[in-house]
Design an enzyme around this catalytic site. Sequence first.
Site, mmCIF file in Angstrom:
data_model
loop_
_atom_site.group_PDB
_atom_site.id
_atom_site.type_symbol
_atom_site.label_atom_id
_atom_site.label_comp_id
_atom_site.label_asym_id
_atom_site.label_seq_id
_atom_site.Cartn_x
_atom_site.Cartn_y
_atom_site.Cartn_z
ATOM 1 N N GLU A 52 0.178 53.507 -12.935
ATOM 2 C CA GLU A 52 -0.397 54.752 -12.416
ATOM 3 C C GLU A 52 -0.925 54.552 -10.979
ATOM 4 O O GLU A 52 -1.667 53.599 -10.722
ATOM 5 C CB GLU A 52 -1.538 55.183 -13.346
ATOM 6 C CG GLU A 52 -2.125 56.531 -12.997
ATOM 7 C CD GLU A 52 -3.082 57.042 -14.078
ATOM 8 O OE1 GLU A 52 -3.430 56.289 -15.010
ATOM 9 O OE2 GLU A 52 -3.481 58.221 -13.971
ATOM 10 N N LYS A 121 0.343 64.816 -13.063
ATOM 11 C CA LYS A 121 -0.311 64.560 -14.368
ATOM 12 C C LYS A 121 -0.895 65.871 -14.892
ATOM 13 O O LYS A 121 -1.496 66.637 -14.134
ATOM 14 C CB LYS A 121 -1.408 63.508 -14.160
ATOM 15 C CG LYS A 121 -2.036 62.930 -15.416
ATOM 16 C CD LYS A 121 -2.904 61.719 -15.068
ATOM 17 C CE LYS A 121 -3.593 61.117 -16.265
ATOM 18 N NZ LYS A 121 -4.362 59.897 -15.960
ATOM 19 N N CYS A 183 -0.785 57.796 -18.667
ATOM 20 C CA CYS A 183 -1.989 57.194 -19.258
ATOM 21 C C CYS A 183 -2.728 58.112 -20.237
ATOM 22 O O CYS A 183 -2.340 58.224 -21.386
ATOM 23 C CB CYS A 183 -2.901 56.702 -18.147
ATOM 24 S SG CYS A 183 -4.059 55.462 -18.762
ATOM 25 N N PRO A 361 -27.229 30.006 -12.248
ATOM 26 C CA PRO A 361 -28.463 29.456 -12.799
ATOM 27 C C PRO A 361 -28.274 29.251 -14.308
ATOM 28 O O PRO A 361 -28.009 30.212 -15.040
ATOM 29 C CB PRO A 361 -29.501 30.554 -12.531
ATOM 30 C CG PRO A 361 -28.871 31.448 -11.505
ATOM 31 C CD PRO A 361 -27.410 31.384 -11.775
ATOM 32 N N LEU A 362 -28.370 28.015 -14.756
ATOM 33 C CA LEU A 362 -28.047 27.661 -16.146
ATOM 34 C C LEU A 362 -29.332 27.280 -16.862
ATOM 35 O O LEU A 362 -29.934 26.244 -16.572
ATOM 36 C CB LEU A 362 -27.063 26.485 -16.127
ATOM 37 C CG LEU A 362 -26.348 26.119 -17.419
ATOM 38 C CD1 LEU A 362 -25.478 27.264 -17.912
ATOM 39 C CD2 LEU A 362 -25.472 24.877 -17.204
ATOM 40 N N SER A 363 -29.743 28.130 -17.806
ATOM 41 C CA SER A 363 -31.088 27.976 -18.376
ATOM 42 C C SER A 363 -31.137 27.134 -19.640
ATOM 43 O O SER A 363 -32.218 26.831 -20.122
ATOM 44 C CB SER A 363 -31.639 29.359 -18.712
ATOM 45 O OG SER A 363 -30.881 29.898 -19.769
ATOM 46 N N GLY A 365 -29.936 28.503 -22.308
ATOM 47 C CA GLY A 365 -29.846 29.565 -23.319
ATOM 48 C C GLY A 365 -28.399 30.017 -23.479
ATOM 49 O O GLY A 365 -27.511 29.605 -22.710
#
Length: 718
Positions: A52, A121, A183, A361-363, A365
């Site tokens: 499309e 369309k 679509c 930033p890796l906590s 969690g």
Amino acid sequence: MASSGPSSPLKVCVASCSLNQWALDFDGNYSRICNTIIQAKEQGALIRVGTELEICGYGCYDHFYEPDTLQHCWQTLARLLTNTDLRGILVFTGMPVMHRGVLYNCTIAFHDQKIVFIRPKRHLANELNYREMRYFVNWKRSRHVEPFILPKIINSVTRQLKVPFGDGVITTLDNIDIGCETCEELFVPHSPHIDMSLDDVSIFVNMSASHHILRKLNYRIDLILHSMKKVGGIYLYSNQKGCDGDRTYYDGCPMIVVNGKLASQGTQFGLQDTEVVTAVVDINDVYNYRSAVISRSHQASAVEHYPRINVDLSLGGQCELPLTPYIEPRYHTPEEEICYGPASWLWDYLRRSKMAGFFLPLSGGIDSASVALIVSSMCHMVVYAVGEDNDNQVLRDVRALTRLPNYTPTDPAELCEKLLVTAYMGTENSSDETQQRAGALSRDIGSYHVNINIDGIIKAILTVFSLFSDKKPQFKAHGGSPVENMALQNIQARVRMVTGYLFAQLINWARGKSGSLLVLSSANVDEALVGYLTKYDCSSGDLNPIGSICKRDLNSFVAHSKEVFGFPSIDSFLTAVPTAELEPISEAYTQTDEEDIGLTYNELNDIGKLRKIDRCGPYFMYKRLACMWTMPPKELGDKVKLFFQKYAINRHKACVITPAYLCEQYCPDDNRYDLRPFLYNPKWDVQFREIDNSIKIGVLAKQHAAPSSSTIDKFSKK
Ligand SMILES: Nc1ncnc2c1ncn2[C@@H]1O[C@H](COP(=O)(O)OP(=O)(O)OC[C@H]2O[C@@H]([n+]3cccc(C(=O)O)c3)[C@H](O)[C@@H]2O)[C@@H](O)[C@H]1O
Ligand SMILES: Nc1ncnc2c1ncn2[C@@H]1O[C@H](COP(=O)(O)OP(=O)(O)OP(=O)(O)O)[C@@H](O)[C@H]1O
Ligand SMILES: NC(=O)CC[C@H](N)C(=O)O
């Protein structure tokens, strides 16, 4: 097909595609369109269906208003029409077309350097992230075709002055009819293919830009298979692929379906820029299939005819290839969808942004771990694309991103070290467990990991405050008030954001490499909905791959990653209790998310779906949950009220939420999908009164319905 009766096979090879188009990237879009047409021809196809609005890219949004966009579309179409390599195949492409001063979203069919037909369309997509009615008008004249005067640029190339425009169907020299729908027209109850099928159209082409939502492919495939099972016909479904410069990921998966059976299916995710699937189909199968249903023939005999537009092409009788056998549809599990969808989106975004990688930033969690695993999945996909698929474009991209012109990635962890920096930013409230978990995961995935202590920065900021006031804020655990307790938490969270951006900009420089990094954030959808995050803290970043995914799905995804990638550190994440670690931990108190919020993540998941998908305000939320959860009415009412209070107070956070990969319908992103006020009266007077009344009525009704002790006695005596 002008069906006059059963006959020997009428074979034809047809192609549908997915293309990684990019809004306004006219040169790139042009070359991807050419590639797919040439690939389709090489595979023997006589019809090629694109996606499309593929000439300008689907996601142009307000650029559709600009005359520039229309002009560059015509220029690109003129290039396609002059390219002699594209002769010998009927091509369906898409672009906006202005007709009599009105803009339409159009399918354009061309063949042998001439435009055959333009079909606007008829049913536009206008919900969730779709805004087609903002730019386009739907074509309202059913079965009506009129002349379209071509612009000079086309006129000078094709020598055509005008072409048919409207609601018609194309007829080949051998009387095979081809109809178009676009679509959304597949999703509406009265799809155009229904009426066209009754009017003997046997091939339907659908050019789509349909975005990824978890579990949506199953629905899309069901829809196509069932539609074609009912009406009979050959359905060529094409879909855009990639991020298209937006928060959505268009998930490709082109398909060819015959009478409700799948003949070809492409890939849903992946890094390749184009994909062409072909099938050799027998058009007489359609006639045989339809004529077996006499009630259908009765309907067909009464139908009003579509205008026919002739194309100088024969489809049948030339194909030497064997018929394509049918296959079973392939679906990914939701866990696999989370593994590959956001990863493909991130890759597209990264290579297009030309930044040098990601900073996360890796906590320790589960949320930031999910994002790290998604980047790792991306690295696995890159290595696979280069090694197994020999994809030169991916190789060129990876060399450009890493600034290593001779590098060929063979190991996902090694690539991860080049593209992802992870950082644990501890304070005095952080625990050894979270720090160790973060470190272990980084070792598993291979990211370049740093441990940063931010206590000094926090102290410095608090010292600045103390210059203006002799008061020193304290945590609740040390006798402080709620406002002090919250301020001390928020400053830690916000310092992480500032520190993160500093590292994202400078860490490559410090490592002797060039380029800066995109900052990834990792707030999940449940937190965003209830506002359980500090505004402008580490939940803010450049991109959030999990911002529309709920905690429940993230947990399953992380568990699934263990099976796929085999990282030993994952187990410890699955058993960890979600905690912000912003307050002092003591024997008596450990901060946990669910206790802080007052609702569990599972409860938030139900609430999120009811609010957005089922469109419930407070009262109807209460009524619906009363049928779903087993708890006393008062407790239920309190939970609903708590949610709406928090939601109302924190809604302003949804206005500044980090752009997130959209793959859930209940995403609360205020910028694109969930348009709401952001200044509410959080008392919800009328709404909560209605809940209270309902609780009262429920309690009274229960009292009436409950058997009295004397009644029980009476029965027990019996
Ligand atoms: N109507 C409105 N329109 C526009 N802005 C408005 C506003 N009302 C307040 N504000 C602004 O927003 C501020 C309040 O928001 P904010 O600063 O975020 O602070 P606030 O929402 O009060 O507190 C942060 C919340 O996030 C929780 N938290 C923090 C950190 C991590 C985690 C975790 O996910 O684990 C959770 C924390 O427990 C607390 O519930 C006000 O100071 C004001 O600046
Ligand atoms: N100690 C930390 N080191 C690095 N980043 C952190 C740290 N604490 C929090 N963050 C970052 O801030 C984001 C929001 O913090 P929050 O405490 O709300 O985590 P969360 O949303 O529960 O996610 P997670 O499950 O990853 O801890 C985290 O996703 C993470 O990216
Ligand atoms: N572009 C479109 O028409 C898309 C609409 C459709 N509802 C989808 O999500 O796939």
